[in-house]
Write a protein that holds these residues in place. Structure first.
Motif, PDB file in Angstrom:
ATOM      1  N   ASP A  43      39.289  41.370  34.788  1.00 45.87           N
ATOM      2  CA  ASP A  43      39.445  42.586  35.577  1.00 45.87           C
ATOM      3  C   ASP A  43      39.266  42.229  37.057  1.00 45.87           C
ATOM      4  N   VAL A  44      40.233  42.536  37.895  1.00 47.55           N
ATOM      5  CA  VAL A  44      40.151  42.147  39.303  1.00 47.55           C
ATOM      6  C   VAL A  44      39.046  42.895  40.046  1.00 47.55           C
ATOM      7  N   ARG A  45      38.660  44.055  39.560  1.00 48.29           N
ATOM      8  CA  ARG A  45      37.589  44.811  40.211  1.00 48.29           C
ATOM      9  C   ARG A  45      36.219  44.499  39.634  1.00 48.29           C
ATOM     10  N   LYS A  46      36.204  43.930  38.437  1.00 43.82           N
ATOM     11  CA  LYS A  46      34.942  43.559  37.787  1.00 43.82           C
ATOM     12  C   LYS A  46      35.183  42.270  37.013  1.00 43.82           C
ATOM     13  N   PRO A  47      35.106  41.115  37.687  1.00 40.03           N
ATOM     14  CA  PRO A  47      35.452  39.832  37.064  1.00 40.03           C
ATOM     15  C   PRO A  47      34.633  39.476  35.824  1.00 40.03           C
TER      16      PRO A  47
END
Length: 98
Positions: A43-47
């Protein structure tokens, strides 16, 4: 076709370890009979949120995958690193969430 979405919420400090452990899993799984695609995404907002997206020819192929040594090895390798997980199995007739 069977579609699988498997979400792993990892300890942020353990994400790199989980990704490293996934490398041999992905290679072995992509070579399995019945595996159409098997990918891991972050997830780009929550790696620390990792998502496996899978496509299988049949439920039998997926069930055989669950019994492979590389699935067992991956589970052992990520022990203690995953906070939460969710598995969705989707086919033409049904959607399962666990």
């Amino acid at each position: 076709m069977i579609y699988v979405i498997a979400v792993l919420e990892t300890e942020p400090s353990e994400t790199a370890r989980v990704i490293a452990a996934a490398e041999p899993l992905i290679a072995a799984t992509q070579a399995e009979a019945g595996c159409v695609s098997y990918e891991l995404h972050a997830d780009v907002r929550k790696p620390s949120r990792l998502v496996f997206v899978e496509t299988w020819e049949s439920r039998d192929h997926l069930e055989a995958h669950f019994k492979t040594p590389h699935i067992a090895a991956f589970g052992a390798a990520i022990s203690g690193a995953v906070l939460k997980q969710r598995l969705e199995i989707i086919d033409a007739a049904d959607v399962e969430v666990s």
